[in-house]
Design a protein around this motif. Sequence first.
Motif, short mmCIF file in Angstrom:
data_model
loop_
_atom_site.label_atom_id
_atom_site.label_comp_id
_atom_site.label_asym_id
_atom_site.label_seq_id
_atom_site.Cartn_x
_atom_site.Cartn_y
_atom_site.Cartn_z
N UNK A 1 34.57 52.01 41.95
CA UNK A 1 33.36 51.23 42.51
C UNK A 1 33.34 49.74 42.01
N UNK A 2 33.64 49.49 40.42
CA UNK A 2 33.93 48.15 40.16
C UNK A 2 34.97 47.47 40.97
N UNK B 1 34.53 44.04 42.96
CA UNK B 1 35.35 42.87 42.44
C UNK B 1 36.06 42.39 43.80
N UNK B 2 36.57 43.20 44.55
CA UNK B 2 37.38 42.83 45.70
C UNK B 2 36.18 42.22 46.99
N UNK B 3 35.24 42.67 46.62
CA UNK B 3 33.93 41.96 47.63
C UNK B 3 33.59 40.90 47.04
N UNK B 4 33.92 40.41 46.14
CA UNK B 4 33.03 39.27 45.41
C UNK B 4 31.93 39.49 44.70
N UNK C 1 29.42 48.58 52.30
CA UNK C 1 28.80 47.68 51.40
C UNK C 1 29.91 46.57 51.35
N UNK C 2 31.27 47.17 51.37
CA UNK C 2 32.24 46.17 50.95
C UNK C 2 31.96 44.88 52.00
N UNK C 3 32.00 45.43 53.30
CA UNK C 3 31.80 44.48 54.40
C UNK C 3 30.69 43.62 54.36
N UNK C 4 29.53 44.19 53.95
CA UNK C 4 28.18 43.59 53.94
C UNK C 4 28.38 42.48 52.65
N UNK C 5 28.90 42.69 51.64
CA UNK C 5 29.07 42.02 50.38
C UNK C 5 29.92 40.68 50.80
N UNK C 6 30.85 40.86 51.76
CA UNK C 6 31.84 39.84 51.74
C UNK C 6 31.16 38.91 52.77
N UNK C 7 30.73 39.72 53.81
CA UNK C 7 29.81 38.59 55.16
C UNK C 7 28.79 37.73 54.49
N UNK C 8 27.94 38.13 53.47
CA UNK C 8 26.59 37.27 53.40
C UNK C 8 26.89 35.89 52.91
N UNK C 9 26.15 35.15 53.38
CA UNK C 9 26.31 33.79 53.00
C UNK C 9 25.50 33.60 51.39
#
Lengths: 310, 310
Positions: free
Chosen positions: B86-87, B91-94, B62-70
Amino acid sequence: MNWPEKVIFCEVGPRDGLQNEKTLLSVEQKAALIEGAADAGVPIIEVGSFVHPKAVPQMADTDEVAKKIRRLPGVEYRCLVANKKGVERALASGITKVKLTLSASESHARANMKKSIAELLEGFKECTAFAHENGAAVSGAISTAFGCPFEGKIPVAKLVEITEKFMELGITELSMSDTTGMANPRQVYDTASFMREKFPAVRWFLHFHNTRGMALANMVAGLNAGIIRYDASLAGLGGCPFAPGASGNVASEDMLHMLREMGIETGIDLDRMIALARQLQQWVGHCTDSSVLRAGKNSDLISRTEAKKQ
Amino acid sequence: MNWPEKVIFCEVGPRDGLQNEKTLLSVEQKAALIEGAADAGVPIIEVGSFVHPKAVPQMADTDEVAKKIRRLPGVEYRCLVANKKGVERALASGITKVKLTLSASESHARANMKKSIAELLEGFKECTAFAHENGAAVSGAISTAFGCPFEGKIPVAKLVEITEKFMELGITELSMSDTTGMANPRQVYDTASFMREKFPAVRWFLHFHNTRGMALANMVAGLNAGIIRYDASLAGLGGCPFAPGASGNVASEDMLHMLREMGIETGIDLDRMIALARQLQQWVGHCTDSSVLRAGKNSDLISRTEAKKQ
């Protein structure tokens, strides 16, 4: 929201459910299905149709089925007919309640019956007169009442017009049928409320297919509009030749399960209906659109121990 | 019946839909799904969950997905979290909107989270405080709100108690989730009406699974109780490990199709969502409970010529 205390349920599986099946059931199987539904407490059962065997070979043995079934007192056994010949066959088989179906869409009428609405209505006159003379009751159904796969939306004025024609024939029990699953809850509520108010003498049925998953949502709307009579088909059999891949009638067991959860009385034994639906699914030999057959009832709780094993 | 003009739709497929799938989607596929939903006009998307990767391996990236999405402006991208860790990951993934889920059933809480409701709530305090300090918004969900596969019916008093606890934490956006598809329309109407009146400050969501075919019927009841926020999952993915064979979340395309037919605005392009659902069904590689993917939309009318060929 307003809920009735009681719903009057009609099982149409032996007719609407089986008429599109490739696997032909035997007379014995059909009789077992009908007797099973009656034993479970279903008050109205659509036994079959008396139409031309070439048009609907699945219903060619309706005479035999109707003669064979053990009848329970108080249960209404009704059949579809399309003409006087059909009424004769019904009477000869001991069926004293027949149903005439008319499409609200000219294109659908022609596709299904090869006749115009006006021509069909003309034929219904002779048919109804003959039935009434011979002591048979007649009900009517308006198919594609909420939408037609060729024409789209059906104006409510068309339903009014057809209802008036049926009433001129002395028919005061009518079903509005969503033949290809195009009705939506807002439309059902508005249409059913309007038709009930416009024709207070009519006993209305609603008949939903679950083609776009809206059948039970439509039922909720129908109940709130004060309609208490509903058709459904065991195991969700049915479908329509003009909607490839589509689901059939809403499954009887799904409808009865929802009603039980809502505390609305039907007088029907849900477990017996589920067993019957499962049997029917085996007979036709394929999966069908039945949520309760897949997932079980709400009341089929699992223990924590069972859950751990999964 | 009362219908709202507009429904606020939340796509939960990338999280609730995928978390039970055997086939793991790639980060690229998940991102395409989320971006596709946003492009189609979905205002709220549940991107994934930040939970232990051993507990839910499907959500490990999920971290990677959250960072990747436009990201599209105005769209809310939210994630599930279960604790402070989890929080932090969110936050680290925006991700600046997190959701905390609490079961209304003690047995279900223990089965799913290995903790009691009281222990979970205790953990939520730290979690919420940390999120709020760091500028993240927090919403809550009450799972098994309408019934539990171990305990059966859930008393409304339990929902009131949990809502009060959530509100003490400063959470005023809450979902009532029918985790295993046990809700019925009468219960939804009564519960939703009561909870809305009891907690006028709460923004309520409803989240239905279609396990017993009642999801859209329940939505009709929810709409009539004045709830305008609904979750659903593309292609009807989802399900629950404790309801074998059961259907998953109600399919987004089925819900959006019904709303469009009813004239209720969502701001979402149905055709794009249908294409996305079809793509998702191919990726997971199996049939799913989606009526519109099977049968098409109401508006996909057929010509008489096509019909004859069939």
